[in-house]
Write a protein that holds these residues in place. Structure first.
Motif, PDB file in Angstrom:
ATOM      1  N   GLY A  40       0.751  -1.485  -0.131  1.00 13.29           N
ATOM      2  CA  GLY A  40       0.076   0.194   0.080  1.00 13.29           C
ATOM      3  C   GLY A  40       0.662   1.243  -0.043  1.00 13.29           C
ATOM      4  O   GLY A  40       0.306   2.275  -0.267  1.00 13.29           O
ATOM      5  N   LYS A  41       2.065   1.255   0.078  1.00 17.54           N
ATOM      6  CA  LYS A  41       2.891   2.575   0.154  1.00 17.54           C
ATOM      7  C   LYS A  41       3.502   3.055  -1.042  1.00 17.54           C
ATOM      8  O   LYS A  41       3.241   2.118  -1.968  1.00 17.54           O
ATOM      9  CB  LYS A  41       4.199   2.182   1.247  1.00 17.54           C
ATOM     10  CG  LYS A  41       3.862   1.973   2.576  1.00 17.54           C
ATOM     11  CD  LYS A  41       5.385   1.821   3.191  1.00 17.54           C
ATOM     12  CE  LYS A  41       5.063   1.460   4.913  1.00 17.54           C
ATOM     13  NZ  LYS A  41       4.234   0.355   5.234  1.00 17.54           N
ATOM     14  N   LEU A  42       3.593   3.943  -1.283  1.00 19.18           N
ATOM     15  CA  LEU A  42       4.073   4.656  -2.478  1.00 19.18           C
ATOM     16  C   LEU A  42       4.940   5.774  -2.360  1.00 19.18           C
ATOM     17  O   LEU A  42       4.721   6.547  -1.358  1.00 19.18           O
ATOM     18  CB  LEU A  42       3.021   5.138  -3.440  1.00 19.18           C
ATOM     19  CG  LEU A  42       1.842   4.123  -4.233  1.00 19.18           C
ATOM     20  CD1 LEU A  42       1.047   4.837  -4.957  1.00 19.18           C
ATOM     21  CD2 LEU A  42       2.955   3.065  -5.028  1.00 19.18           C
ATOM     22  N   CYS A  43       6.035   6.048  -3.120  1.00 20.75           N
ATOM     23  CA  CYS A  43       6.951   7.069  -2.875  1.00 20.75           C
ATOM     24  C   CYS A  43       6.395   8.268  -3.495  1.00 20.75           C
ATOM     25  O   CYS A  43       5.234   8.158  -4.276  1.00 20.75           O
ATOM     26  CB  CYS A  43       8.383   6.827  -3.744  1.00 20.75           C
ATOM     27  SG  CYS A  43       8.470   6.616  -5.214  1.00 20.75           S
ATOM     28  N   SER A  44       6.929   9.531  -3.515  1.00 22.52           N
ATOM     29  CA  SER A  44       6.311  10.679  -4.102  1.00 22.52           C
ATOM     30  C   SER A  44       6.171  10.572  -5.767  1.00 22.52           C
ATOM     31  O   SER A  44       4.956  10.993  -6.249  1.00 22.52           O
ATOM     32  CB  SER A  44       7.290  11.874  -3.903  1.00 22.52           C
ATOM     33  OG  SER A  44       8.602  11.624  -4.542  1.00 22.52           O
ATOM     34  N   LYS A  45       7.038   9.684  -6.418  1.00 23.05           N
ATOM     35  CA  LYS A  45       6.988   9.701  -7.901  1.00 23.05           C
ATOM     36  C   LYS A  45       5.665   8.765  -8.178  1.00 23.05           C
ATOM     37  O   LYS A  45       4.924   9.056  -9.090  1.00 23.05           O
ATOM     38  CB  LYS A  45       8.030   8.919  -8.502  1.00 23.05           C
ATOM     39  CG  LYS A  45       9.309   9.935  -8.576  1.00 23.05           C
ATOM     40  CD  LYS A  45      10.586   9.282  -9.116  1.00 23.05           C
ATOM     41  CE  LYS A  45      11.020   7.925  -8.427  1.00 23.05           C
ATOM     42  NZ  LYS A  45      11.719   8.241  -7.150  1.00 23.05           N
ATOM     43  N   GLY A  46       5.476   7.619  -7.592  1.00 24.07           N
ATOM     44  CA  GLY A  46       4.373   6.894  -7.801  1.00 24.07           C
ATOM     45  C   GLY A  46       3.142   7.552  -7.290  1.00 24.07           C
ATOM     46  O   GLY A  46       2.075   7.372  -8.036  1.00 24.07           O
ATOM     47  N   THR A  47       3.115   8.311  -6.234  1.00 17.48           N
ATOM     48  CA  THR A  47       1.867   9.131  -5.816  1.00 17.48           C
ATOM     49  C   THR A  47       1.444   9.899  -6.669  1.00 17.48           C
ATOM     50  O   THR A  47       0.299  10.232  -6.783  1.00 17.48           O
ATOM     51  CB  THR A  47       2.298   9.915  -4.446  1.00 17.48           C
ATOM     52  OG1 THR A  47       2.528   8.850  -3.452  1.00 17.48           O
ATOM     53  CG2 THR A  47       0.775  10.708  -4.037  1.00 17.48           C
ATOM     54  N   HIS A  48       2.253  10.644  -7.537  1.00 15.35           N
ATOM     55  CA  HIS A  48       1.895  11.689  -8.471  1.00 15.35           C
ATOM     56  C   HIS A  48       1.913  11.028  -9.875  1.00 15.35           C
ATOM     57  O   HIS A  48       2.058  11.976 -10.865  1.00 15.35           O
ATOM     58  CB  HIS A  48       2.874  12.691  -8.346  1.00 15.35           C
ATOM     59  CG  HIS A  48       2.727  13.355  -6.964  1.00 15.35           C
ATOM     60  ND1 HIS A  48       1.698  14.142  -6.478  1.00 15.35           N
ATOM     61  CD2 HIS A  48       3.382  13.454  -5.862  1.00 15.35           C
ATOM     62  CE1 HIS A  48       1.681  14.551  -5.390  1.00 15.35           C
ATOM     63  NE2 HIS A  48       2.961  14.046  -4.866  1.00 15.35           N
ATOM     64  N   CYS A 807       7.956  18.396   1.590  1.00 10.92           N
ATOM     65  CA  CYS A 807       6.884  17.529   1.644  1.00 10.92           C
ATOM     66  C   CYS A 807       6.014  17.749   0.371  1.00 10.92           C
ATOM     67  O   CYS A 807       5.177  18.726   0.340  1.00 10.92           O
ATOM     68  CB  CYS A 807       6.133  17.306   3.036  1.00 10.92           C
ATOM     69  SG  CYS A 807       4.520  16.186   2.701  1.00 10.92           S
ATOM     70  N   LEU A 808       5.996  16.902  -0.838  1.00 15.85           N
ATOM     71  CA  LEU A 808       5.508  17.200  -1.722  1.00 15.85           C
ATOM     72  C   LEU A 808       3.966  16.997  -1.651  1.00 15.85           C
ATOM     73  O   LEU A 808       2.795  17.548  -2.219  1.00 15.85           O
ATOM     74  CB  LEU A 808       5.824  16.453  -2.903  1.00 15.85           C
ATOM     75  CG  LEU A 808       7.244  16.740  -3.700  1.00 15.85           C
ATOM     76  CD1 LEU A 808       7.826  15.921  -4.660  1.00 15.85           C
ATOM     77  CD2 LEU A 808       7.124  18.182  -4.115  1.00 15.85           C
ATOM     78  N   CYS A 809       3.491  15.775  -0.922  1.00 13.98           N
ATOM     79  CA  CYS A 809       2.382  15.327  -0.807  1.00 13.98           C
ATOM     80  C   CYS A 809       1.387  16.331  -0.422  1.00 13.98           C
ATOM     81  O   CYS A 809       0.290  16.670  -0.824  1.00 13.98           O
ATOM     82  CB  CYS A 809       2.322  14.177  -0.064  1.00 13.98           C
ATOM     83  SG  CYS A 809       3.082  12.783  -0.764  1.00 13.98           S
ATOM     84  N   GLY A 843       5.967   9.175   2.614  1.00 17.86           N
ATOM     85  CA  GLY A 843       7.368   8.915   3.402  1.00 17.86           C
ATOM     86  C   GLY A 843       8.660   9.324   2.892  1.00 17.86           C
ATOM     87  O   GLY A 843       9.561   9.257   3.717  1.00 17.86           O
ATOM     88  N   SER A 844       8.819   9.830   1.729  1.00 17.95           N
ATOM     89  CA  SER A 844       9.675  10.172   1.043  1.00 17.95           C
ATOM     90  C   SER A 844      10.529  11.230   1.721  1.00 17.95           C
ATOM     91  O   SER A 844      11.750  11.187   1.632  1.00 17.95           O
ATOM     92  CB  SER A 844       9.535  10.453  -0.710  1.00 17.95           C
ATOM     93  OG  SER A 844       9.242   9.593  -1.082  1.00 17.95           O
ATOM     94  N   CYS A 845       9.649  12.121   2.319  1.00 21.00           N
ATOM     95  CA  CYS A 845      10.552  13.169   3.045  1.00 21.00           C
ATOM     96  C   CYS A 845      10.729  13.003   4.386  1.00 21.00           C
ATOM     97  O   CYS A 845      11.365  13.865   5.087  1.00 21.00           O
ATOM     98  CB  CYS A 845       9.583  14.579   2.956  1.00 21.00           C
ATOM     99  SG  CYS A 845       8.018  14.180   3.760  1.00 21.00           S
ATOM    100  N   ARG A 846      10.552  11.861   4.826  1.00 18.17           N
ATOM    101  CA  ARG A 846      10.782  11.545   6.264  1.00 18.17           C
ATOM    102  C   ARG A 846      12.309  11.632   6.762  1.00 18.17           C
ATOM    103  O   ARG A 846      12.493  12.375   7.849  1.00 18.17           O
ATOM    104  CB  ARG A 846      10.100  10.374   6.898  1.00 18.17           C
ATOM    105  CG  ARG A 846       8.883  10.121   6.659  1.00 18.17           C
ATOM    106  CD  ARG A 846       8.166   8.789   6.789  1.00 18.17           C
ATOM    107  NE  ARG A 846       8.716   8.194   8.335  1.00 18.17           N
ATOM    108  CZ  ARG A 846       7.977   8.467   9.245  1.00 18.17           C
ATOM    109  NH1 ARG A 846       6.632   9.140   9.253  1.00 18.17           N
ATOM    110  NH2 ARG A 846       8.050   7.554  10.344  1.00 18.17           N
ATOM    111  N   PRO A 847      13.383  11.375   5.916  1.00 17.75           N
ATOM    112  CA  PRO A 847      14.783  11.601   6.200  1.00 17.75           C
ATOM    113  C   PRO A 847      15.059  12.985   6.573  1.00 17.75           C
ATOM    114  O   PRO A 847      15.727  13.291   7.259  1.00 17.75           O
ATOM    115  CB  PRO A 847      15.417  10.935   5.433  1.00 17.75           C
ATOM    116  CG  PRO A 847      14.507   9.786   4.606  1.00 17.75           C
ATOM    117  CD  PRO A 847      13.132  10.354   4.689  1.00 17.75           C
ATOM    118  N   ALA A 848      14.465  13.812   5.465  1.00 18.63           N
ATOM    119  CA  ALA A 848      14.636  15.288   5.597  1.00 18.63           C
ATOM    120  C   ALA A 848      14.072  15.807   6.828  1.00 18.63           C
ATOM    121  O   ALA A 848      14.942  16.703   7.475  1.00 18.63           O
ATOM    122  CB  ALA A 848      14.195  15.805   4.327  1.00 18.63           C
TER     123      ALA A 848
END
Length: 863
Positions: A40-48, A807-809, A843-848
């Motif tokens: 169920g998870k997606l990164c920013s690229k997949g989400t958009h 955070c893009l989302c 979750g792509s921005c969580r490290p930042a």
């Protein structure tokens, strides 16, 4: 409408997607909770992905020269020119250059046509550029290209070692899985010359000297032997060890020598040894930083040697794990998309050539490997390749020494390009352009990094006259005279044949065997659930070699080159978090453009000072192959004397930022993979007398000036600009309408807004010495009724500057996050998510965010 389960178009993680059509060319994208790769998870690229499925810039009909043509005319021409070239110059005078963006069925038909019927192995793939050293290493060690790991191993590991992989950016969903395991107590070591966001979160970061990986892994293995950690029983029963192996390993492998070669602190190196010794359940995940080297195969084998000698393979939580870059690099490997292999993991041994020839009833079976990517384009430049077909890739941008590649394309007598986009850097050299179906229209299968086969299913009908790649190739094959061999009606026909070949006279010799799918019906193919071939590879200690044993491969650390007087820096290249390859898809997304809007050259602050550069200024990066201009960005994550540039920008998007022009065309002797990670380079400041930006609704011509970079924005385009001399020529690019202007001669500032019916349609802001407003508010005014504050670039009253988007989302900026952390005393990523929603989706921005929390904590302690 019915939800459609499909697979993401981007990296090799192979995430499942649930897509719901919401209009003729619109779709709602969610992660598939039932897909084992991502749950169920997606990164920013997949989400958009939904922002990239429109028809903007699409090639919708065949083109010969500059004129629209019918499919029959275009296909007949391609078939005739290929037949004539082969008749006059032989089969090795033609070549295909294909892509990890193809589906397995596309790949299979192209490979069959070239190797079985044209009679040459001159078909190679852009996957050669990202993972072919892993293929060569696997074949040397295991006898077959098998990745002996799964994502489940990450859940069971006590130590995860990431080598040459900025996983947080390049494979974010896998990285979330790694972080979850680390939060449960596992240790994380990151081996990377750069202090990336991935490295910043590690228990130990080894910022080794580029190209010293063999010394590091050999040193660790020598330490394991000295400490009694080598599993002698496993070696005796399951591994062939060359007579000279341990003697070769001992050369310069003491801790102090390794620390010197790798430019590491001995204490950090010892800590790595101790962590490895203390945690037998170890997964070593490696990617481009290992593969993209002129000694990449040896680096791969150094990692495999370590796991074989310590028996950390074939067990839960213990494995070497090559994680691929492209969505179907693995599928291409399975069907022989590389020039160095036949289909179904077979090589060019005479028995294999005969076997595949019998199965295909091939009239002209290729008997030897073909030209690998760099050699293929070199041969074309030398006039030996007379006809080339490029499918779903952009070598004029992505190949090393791309200037020479463009010269070769220009000189080739006949170039065919199958692509989804009308105008690409490579397409401009084509004599024939064929319109291919894109993601969301294609139907077939892909294989991800853990050997899991998943379906890509169409969401939309193919627009215009576009066709699937497999259909285009099979139609050319039929017109070349092989109608029966290419009588496919649907992807399922090809998949069944692919499965039959994998099982044909296999008898357990190769792990790759889809024999259970040979009779799959059309309905069952349509409903196919994700499955993983090969099971738990090597769990029984047996390997697909003649002896049934794996092989240790003796590898030596090569001598590392000292900086050259003319080229004193080392150039590293790689990806940004939210972009993909040459941006033909992600470049359409306004959301994905926000994280890194321009191509930057990252330089250590002390090097910026020493080299006379300016943070935020422009600089020309030069190598013996070429040069290009980038925006300078200070980064303490860079080692001194090393710089980094992204691979994504092309002539379609920017006047500079062309990284492909810079790397050397030197390749690994075993795999043919180019070394993108350590090119001798120089850098120099580029002065600009003025800077500015041009904003317009819809598309506009790219401005001709020193620096221009297109940034996708909602309903339009934004160009960041810089130049010398007069800037007034830019005004000619503005659309017609009522102009409102403001001029400040003292600062050399000119601001122009173009209105139609009271609504903003374009704006041009230029200054020589003054400040420029942030772009967000003006972008939001496009197409809206505008008031008298328009030329101020901001509404009346104070407006918060959000800073760069993190955070893009949820469109949350860095300054907003920092302010919330400080004012609300937020101490965890979860707390930031609760306050701002940042980090709670992909979750792509969580490290930042985690890094911002740590920086705030450090500043609070210092205060």
């Amino acid at each position: 409408m019915t939800p459609i389960r499909t697979t993401c178009a981007y990296c090799g993680v192979g995430c499942g997607i649930v897509a719901m059509r919401t209009g003729a060319r619109s779709v709602e994208i969610k992660g598939d909770p039932e897909h084992p790769a991502n749950a169920g998870k997606l990164c920013s690229k997949g989400t958009h992905l939904g922002e990239t499925v429109g028809l903007e810039g699409r090639l919708l009909f065949p083109v010969i020269g500059r004129k629209r043509a019918s499919w029959d005319k275009a296909l007949d021409l391609v078939a005739r020119r290929f037949r004539e070239t082969i008749a006059q110059h032989g089969p090795d005078s033609v070549a295909f250059y294909v892509s990890g963006q193809l589906l397995t069925e596309d790949y299979y038909v192209a490979n069959k046509l070239m190797k079985g019927f044209i009679g040459s192995a001159n078909i190679d793939t852009n996957s050669r550029l990202c993972m072919s050293s892993a293929v060569a290493g696997h074949n040397r060690a295991f006898g077959e290209d098998v990745v002996p790991a799964s994502y489940d191993d990450l859940d069971a590991a006590d130590l995860i070692v990431l080598v040459g992989s900025n996983t947080a950016w390049c494979h974010p969903v896998v990285y979330q899985r790694i972080r979850a395991r680390c939060d449960a107590g596992a240790k994380l070591v990151v081996i990377d010359p750069r202090r990336t966001e991935t490295a910043a979160e590690a228990d130990l970061h080894l910022a080794l000297r580029p190209g010293s990986d063999v010394a590091l892994m050999n040193g660790l293995l020598a330490h394991c032997r000295d400490e009694g950690l080598v599993d002698e029983d496993f070696l005796a029963a399951h591994v062939e060890t060359p007579a000279e192996f341990w003697e070769t390993l001992g050369e310069g492998s003491d801790l102090w020598s390794v620390a010197r070669i790798c430019d590491l602190a001995p204490a950090d190196l010892r800590r790595f040894y101790e962590l490895f010794a203390a945690h037998p359940r170890t997964v070593t995940m490696f990617s481009q930083g290992v593969n993209q080297s002129i000694r990449g195969t040896d680096q791969v084998n150094a990692i495999l040697n370590l796991h074989l000698a310590t028996a950390r393979i074939g067990k839960p939580g213990s494995a070497p794990f090559s994680i691929t870059g492209q969505p179907n690099a693995m599928g291409g490997r399975e069907v022989g998309g590389l020039a160095s292999s036949l289909a179904s993991h077979m090589d060019f041994a005479p028995d294999n050539v005969a076997r595949v020839g019998r199965f295909w009833a091939a009239p002209s079976m290729a008997c030897k490997p073909g030209l690998k990517a760099v050699d293929l384009f070199r041969a074309m430049g030398e006039g030996r390749i007379k006809a080339l077909w490029v499918m779903a890739t952009n070598p004029a941008v992505s190949m090393p020494d791309a200037g020479r590649v463009r010269e070769a394309l220009a000189a080739c007598p006949f170039v065919v390009v199958s692509d989804v986009m009308e105008d690409t850097d490579t397409g401009r050299f084509a004599h024939v352009r064929l319109p291919a179906a894109a993601w969301g229209e294609k139907d077939g299968t892909v294989t991800n990094s853990e050997r899991r086969v998943s379906r890509q299913r169409p969401i939309f009908a193919a627009p215009g006259e576009t066709r699937p790649d497999w259909w285009i190739v099979k139609e050319v094959g039929r017109r070349m005279g092989w109608r029966t061999a290419f009588a496919y009606d649907r992807p399922a026909d090809i998949f069944r044949e692919h499965a039959r070949l994998s099982a044909y006279q296999n008898d357990g010799v190769r792990l790759f065997d889809l024999g259970g799918k040979v009779a799959i019906g059309n309905h069952d193919y349509d409903a196919l659930e994700p499955f993983r071939w090969g099971g738990d590879a090597f769990a029984d200690g047996r390997f697909p070699t003649p002896s049934g044993k794996a092989r240790l491969v003796a590898v030596r650390q090569m001598d590392l080159q000292d900086p050259l007087p003319k080229w004193p820096l080392t150039l590293n290249t790689g990806r940004y978090r939210d972009q993909w390859h040459t941006m033909t898809r992600t470049g359409l997304s306004p959301k994905l453009a926000r994280h890194r809007e321009e191509p930057l050259v990252e330089v250590h602050p002390l090097d910026i000072e020493a080299l006379g550069l300016a943070d935020g200024g422009l600089a020309r990066v030069s190598t013996p192959q070429g040069e290009s201009i980038f925006r300078v960005a200070a980064s303490e994550g860079q080692r001194r004397g090393e710089i980094f540039t992204p691979i994504h920008w092309t002539d379609q998007q920017a006047a500079g930022g062309r990284t492909g022009l810079l790397p050397r065309p030197l390749t690994d002797p075993h795999s043919g993979q180019p070394g993108f990670k350590s090119t001798p380079a120089a850098i120099a400041q580029v002065p600009a007398e003025w800077r500015g930006f041009l904003l317009a609704g819809g598309e506009i011509e790219r401005p001709a000036c020193l620096w221009s970079v297109r940034v996708a924005v909602p309903s339009g385009s934004l160009y960041e600009l810089a130049g010398n001399g007069r800037s007034e020529a830019l005004e000619a690019l503005l659309p017609k309408g009522e102009r409102v202007e403001a001029i400040d001669h003292s600062r050399g500032t000119r601001r122009i807004a173009v209105m139609r019916e009271g609504k903003l349609v374009a704006a041009l802001f230029v200054t020589r010495t003054g400040l420029l407003p942030t772009r967000d508010w003006l972008i939001a005014q496009l197409g809206q009724a505008a008031g008298p504050t328009l030329l101020a670039g901001a509404p009346p009253g104070a407006r918060e500057d959000r800073g760069p988007i993190v955070c893009l989302c949820f469109d949350v900026g860095l300054k907003t996050i920092v302010k919330a952390i400080g004012s609300q005393q937020l101490t965890s990523v979860e707390a930031v998510g609760a306050a701002l929603s940042a980090g709670t989706n992909c979750g792509s921005c969580r490290p930042a965010i985690r890094q911002l929390i740590e920086e705030n904590r450090s500043q609070a302690h210092a205060g």
